[in-house]
Design a protein around this motif. Structure first.
Motif, PDB file in Angstrom:
ATOM      1  N   ALA A   1     -91.306  22.108  70.185  1.00  0.00           N
ATOM      2  CA  ALA A   1     -91.652  21.346  71.382  1.00  0.00           C
ATOM      3  C   ALA A   1     -91.213  19.901  71.238  1.00  0.00           C
ATOM      4  N   GLY A   2     -90.579  19.391  72.280  1.00  0.00           N
ATOM      5  CA  GLY A   2     -90.132  18.000  72.290  1.00  0.00           C
ATOM      6  C   GLY A   2     -88.747  17.785  71.725  1.00  0.00           C
ATOM      7  N   SER A   3     -88.118  18.770  71.106  1.00  0.00           N
ATOM      8  CA  SER A   3     -86.765  18.610  70.564  1.00  0.00           C
ATOM      9  C   SER A   3     -85.741  18.860  71.651  1.00  0.00           C
ATOM     10  N   THR A   4     -84.567  18.267  71.478  1.00  0.00           N
ATOM     11  CA  THR A   4     -83.493  18.408  72.452  1.00  0.00           C
ATOM     12  C   THR A   4     -82.831  19.768  72.303  1.00  0.00           C
ATOM     13  N   PRO A   5     -82.667  20.489  73.387  1.00  0.00           N
ATOM     14  CA  PRO A   5     -81.981  21.788  73.288  1.00  0.00           C
ATOM     15  C   PRO A   5     -80.571  21.612  72.731  1.00  0.00           C
ATOM     16  N   PRO A   6     -80.105  22.477  71.874  1.00  0.00           N
ATOM     17  CA  PRO A   6     -78.753  22.322  71.306  1.00  0.00           C
ATOM     18  C   PRO A   6     -77.671  22.272  72.353  1.00  0.00           C
ATOM     19  N   ALA A   7     -77.817  22.978  73.480  1.00  0.00           N
ATOM     20  CA  ALA A   7     -76.770  22.993  74.498  1.00  0.00           C
ATOM     21  C   ALA A   7     -76.564  21.625  75.115  1.00  0.00           C
ATOM     22  N   GLN A   8     -77.620  20.793  75.131  1.00  0.00           N
ATOM     23  CA  GLN A   8     -77.490  19.465  75.715  1.00  0.00           C
ATOM     24  C   GLN A   8     -76.845  18.461  74.774  1.00  0.00           C
ATOM     25  N   ARG A   9     -76.732  18.819  73.505  1.00  0.00           N
ATOM     26  CA  ARG A   9     -76.092  17.908  72.547  1.00  0.00           C
ATOM     27  C   ARG A   9     -74.591  18.144  72.436  1.00  0.00           C
ATOM     28  N   VAL A  10     -74.076  19.147  73.153  1.00  0.00           N
ATOM     29  CA  VAL A  10     -72.648  19.456  73.102  1.00  0.00           C
ATOM     30  C   VAL A  10     -71.899  18.526  74.033  1.00  0.00           C
ATOM     31  N   ARG A  11     -70.864  17.868  73.517  1.00  0.00           N
ATOM     32  CA  ARG A  11     -70.046  16.952  74.328  1.00  0.00           C
ATOM     33  C   ARG A  11     -68.989  17.762  75.058  1.00  0.00           C
ATOM     34  N   PRO A  12     -68.978  17.737  76.385  1.00  0.00           N
ATOM     35  CA  PRO A  12     -67.964  18.512  77.119  1.00  0.00           C
ATOM     36  C   PRO A  12     -66.563  17.988  76.841  1.00  0.00           C
ATOM     37  N   VAL A  13     -65.604  18.866  76.772  1.00  0.00           N
ATOM     38  CA  VAL A  13     -64.209  18.531  76.494  1.00  0.00           C
ATOM     39  C   VAL A  13     -63.373  18.948  77.690  1.00  0.00           C
ATOM     40  N   ASP A  14     -62.561  18.000  78.179  1.00  0.00           N
ATOM     41  CA  ASP A  14     -61.669  18.273  79.300  1.00  0.00           C
ATOM     42  C   ASP A  14     -60.308  18.641  78.744  1.00  0.00           C
ATOM     43  N   TRP A  15     -60.059  19.937  78.620  1.00  0.00           N
ATOM     44  CA  TRP A  15     -58.795  20.379  78.030  1.00  0.00           C
ATOM     45  C   TRP A  15     -57.615  20.216  78.979  1.00  0.00           C
ATOM     46  N   SER A  16     -57.894  19.980  80.263  1.00  0.00           N
ATOM     47  CA  SER A  16     -56.798  19.820  81.225  1.00  0.00           C
ATOM     48  C   SER A  16     -56.215  18.423  81.215  1.00  0.00           C
ATOM     49  N   ALA A  17     -56.957  17.457  80.642  1.00  0.00           N
ATOM     50  CA  ALA A  17     -56.474  16.079  80.631  1.00  0.00           C
ATOM     51  C   ALA A  17     -55.418  15.894  79.568  1.00  0.00           C
ATOM     52  N   ARG A  18     -54.456  15.016  79.832  1.00  0.00           N
ATOM     53  CA  ARG A  18     -53.404  14.706  78.886  1.00  0.00           C
ATOM     54  C   ARG A  18     -53.716  13.421  78.157  1.00  0.00           C
ATOM     55  N   PRO A  19     -53.419  13.357  76.851  1.00  0.00           N
ATOM     56  CA  PRO A  19     -53.674  12.102  76.134  1.00  0.00           C
ATOM     57  C   PRO A  19     -52.764  10.999  76.615  1.00  0.00           C
ATOM     58  N   ALA A  20     -53.178   9.782  76.373  1.00  0.00           N
ATOM     59  CA  ALA A  20     -52.402   8.620  76.824  1.00  0.00           C
ATOM     60  C   ALA A  20     -51.013   8.657  76.234  1.00  0.00           C
ATOM     61  N   GLY A  21     -50.010   8.356  77.101  1.00  0.00           N
ATOM     62  CA  GLY A  21     -48.631   8.287  76.643  1.00  0.00           C
ATOM     63  C   GLY A  21     -47.922   9.606  76.650  1.00  0.00           C
ATOM     64  N   ALA A  22     -48.603  10.715  77.015  1.00  0.00           N
ATOM     65  CA  ALA A  22     -47.951  12.018  77.019  1.00  0.00           C
ATOM     66  C   ALA A  22     -47.499  12.344  78.426  1.00  0.00           C
ATOM     67  N   GLY A  23     -46.384  11.804  78.837  1.00  0.00           N
ATOM     68  CA  GLY A  23     -45.790  12.116  80.131  1.00  0.00           C
ATOM     69  C   GLY A  23     -46.310  11.253  81.264  1.00  0.00           C
ATOM     70  N   SER A  24     -47.104  10.216  81.002  1.00  0.00           N
ATOM     71  CA  SER A  24     -47.588   9.332  82.060  1.00  0.00           C
ATOM     72  C   SER A  24     -47.257   7.895  81.700  1.00  0.00           C
ATOM     73  N   ALA A  25     -47.165   7.048  82.727  1.00  0.00           N
ATOM     74  CA  ALA A  25     -46.823   5.651  82.509  1.00  0.00           C
ATOM     75  C   ALA A  25     -47.998   4.922  81.900  1.00  0.00           C
ATOM     76  N   GLU A  26     -47.708   3.914  81.080  1.00  0.00           N
ATOM     77  CA  GLU A  26     -48.735   3.121  80.433  1.00  0.00           C
ATOM     78  C   GLU A  26     -48.695   1.700  80.974  1.00  0.00           C
ATOM     79  N   GLY A  27     -49.850   1.090  81.031  1.00  0.00           N
ATOM     80  CA  GLY A  27     -49.933  -0.292  81.440  1.00  0.00           C
ATOM     81  C   GLY A  27     -49.558  -1.214  80.320  1.00  0.00           C
TER      82      GLY A  27
END
Length: 259
Positions: free
Chosen positions: A13-39
């Motif tokens: 009781a009172g502990s955080t559910p493990p599912a809420q501690r998982v950081r969502p990952v956006d696999w569709s996003a491209r890292p900076a500099g991979a085919g997009s212009a940089e500022g």
């Protein structure tokens, strides 16, 4: 000692559910500099315009391979009996090996290496057991067990004990060298034994053996195998003397004098 509480609903009781501690990952996003212009400051322009497209944290780089393929073929271990390497210079069969770490003893104590070698070289009785994997040589009150694969002594027993555990079905043979020696050290399957004492001595000398005469029995030794010997009758009376001597030498030294 403190005991860990069982994972009951009350304990959690009172502990955080493990599912809420998982950081969502956006696999569709491209890292900076991979085919997009940089500022100018190196940030992805598209990500700045649309925060929802912000890429996830970059994945860690894979560790470089430490050993390139194909890896070098390892050398066979020194104690190996057989090797698939064509350039392996070690001859077969091998000389008798006595390693105290391998020897299992039952009912005997204070047996030295000379008694062991003499029992194998000139036994009063011999038999093979363990589905043909080892041979037993009896002389006096001791029985020596020799592993056939590498000609190593693996057992040392009192005669009463060895006879009590000897299987009812066994292969009795005083000349076990034909089975235990394997292929000839000279590269063939030699079958011709020396027919006289003189011919036997000539073959032994050609193989590098040293014959030391004695009053009743001399000794046959080899400079490459210190500690090993074979008794040699000064005045043999048995017509099978040469065949018996060849078998003794094969059992102890692993050298075949047949041609």
């Amino acid at each position: 000692m403190a005991r860990t509480p069982r994972p009951t609903p009350a304990a959690l009781a009172g502990s955080t559910p493990p599912a809420q501690r998982v950081r969502p990952v956006d696999w569709s996003a491209r890292p900076a500099g991979a085919g997009s212009a940089e500022g100018a400051d190196g940030e992805d322009v598209a990500a700045a315009a649309d925060p929802s497209r912000s890429p996830s944290a970059p994945l860690p780089r894979r560790r470089a391979r430490t050993v390139e393929l194909p890896r070098p073929e390892p050398a066979p271990p020194a104690e190996a009996v057989h090797s698939l390497r064509a350039d392996d210079p070690r001859p077969l069969p091998r000389p008798l090996r006595i390693d105290e770490g391998l020897v299992r003893t039952v009912g005997v104590d204070g047996v030295d290496s000379e008694q062991i070698v003499l029992a194998v070289a000139d036994p009063e009785d011999a038999w093979t057991a363990d589905a043909g994997t080892s041979d037993h040589f009896r002389r006096g009150g001791i029985v020596v067990q020799v592993r056939r694969a590498d000609n190593a002594v693996i057992g040392l027993f009192s005669t009463p004990y060895a006879l009590s555990v000897r299987p009812e079905e066994y292969e009795p043979a005083l000349d076990l060298a034909d089975l235990a020696a394997g292929r000839s050290a000279r590269g063939g399957t030699g079958t011709r034994h020396p027919t006289s004492r003189r011919e036997l001595i000539v073959r032994m000398q050609e193989a590098g053996f040293v014959v030391t005469p004695g009053s009743g029995h001399g000794r046959v030794t080899h400079p490459d195998h210190p500690g090993l010997f074979v008794p040699f009758a000064s005045t043999p009376s048995d017509r099978r003397f040469t065949r018996h001597a060849v078998a003794q030498i094969r059992r102890v030294f692993g050298i075949d004098l047949r041609r």
